[in-house]
Design an enzyme around this catalytic site. Structure first.
Site, PDB file in Angstrom:
ATOM      1  N   ASP A  11      22.867 -17.929   2.834  1.00  0.00           N
ATOM      2  CA  ASP A  11      22.591 -18.406   4.175  1.00  0.00           C
ATOM      3  C   ASP A  11      23.892 -18.230   4.960  1.00  0.00           C
ATOM      4  O   ASP A  11      24.964 -18.128   4.366  1.00  0.00           O
ATOM      5  CB  ASP A  11      22.167 -19.882   4.117  1.00  0.00           C
ATOM      6  CG  ASP A  11      21.843 -20.451   5.478  1.00  0.00           C
ATOM      7  OD1 ASP A  11      21.189 -19.757   6.284  1.00  0.00           O
ATOM      8  OD2 ASP A  11      22.242 -21.600   5.743  1.00  0.00           O
ATOM      9  N   ASP A  13      24.919 -20.086   8.340  1.00  0.00           N
ATOM     10  CA  ASP A  13      25.455 -21.328   8.898  1.00  0.00           C
ATOM     11  C   ASP A  13      25.494 -22.425   7.840  1.00  0.00           C
ATOM     12  O   ASP A  13      24.473 -22.802   7.282  1.00  0.00           O
ATOM     13  CB  ASP A  13      24.611 -21.762  10.099  1.00  0.00           C
ATOM     14  CG  ASP A  13      24.593 -20.694  11.187  1.00  0.00           C
ATOM     15  OD1 ASP A  13      25.650 -20.116  11.468  1.00  0.00           O
ATOM     16  OD2 ASP A  13      23.505 -20.439  11.748  1.00  0.00           O
TER      17      ASP A  13
END
Length: 185
Positions: A11, A13
């Site tokens: 991922d 963020d």
């Protein structure tokens, strides 16, 4: 691109950069401690590196796909300069209820659905049984699980120990995840 089947799907963020909600400007990027050593070690060990990120800020009209692409090019250049070139980036600009226009839809790519992971598996010829995913949210790991990714770890900087929860691993730092992957020096 061909790899030995091992991949690391991250991922963005909260894993690569500190999550500030709807990051879209280079000047706002703060990298998460430990990201460069982890990615450098994974790349040196033969892992394909991919990013899979929900980006509903695009669909909500907060920033454009062009702004996202500009930011990602800068992030990819930072990674490459650290010996950790990213092999692919996948993003979902959609949201089923909050997005505008054509972006408002219930798609297969928005995590926790596995669309971005399945695309990475296909594009990079990954073996899900040998691959890892790291996220800071359960939906990241649920998407990896739905795609068959065997090793799933949630980073939780508020934690103090490595443990299992909801069928996934949880670790307090990227350095600890690097050790879990057998990549620590």
């Amino acid at each position: 691109m061909t790899f030995d089947g091992r991949g690391l799907i991250l991922d963005r963020d909260g894993v690569i950069n500190v999550d500030i909600n709807y990051l879209h400007r280079v000047e706002d990027v703060v990298f998460v401690d430990g990201i460069f050593p982890l990615l450098r070690a994974a790349k040196a060990a033969g892992y394909a590196l991919a990013i899979a990120t929900n980006q509903s800020g695009i669909g909500r009209g907060l920033y454009t796909e062009a702004q996202f692409e500009t930011l990602m090019l800068w992030i990819r250049n930072q990674m490459a300069s650290q010996g950790a070139s990213i092999d692919a980036v996948y993003f979902c600009p959609h949201h089923p209820t909050e997005a505008l226009g054509d972006y408002r839809r219930d798609c297969d790519c928005r995590k926790p659905k596995p669309g971005m992971f399945l695309q990475a598996i296909t594009d990079l010829s990954l073996d899900p049984a040998q691959s890892w995913t790291i996220g800071d949210n359960w939906r990241d790991l649920d998407a990896g699980e739905a795609a068959g990714i065997a090793h799933r770890v949630r980073i939780d900087p508020t934690g103090t120990t490595v443990h299992q929860e909801r069928g996934h691993w949880v670790a307090p730092s990227l350095a600890e995840i690097q050790r879990m992957m057998g990549l620590a020096r």
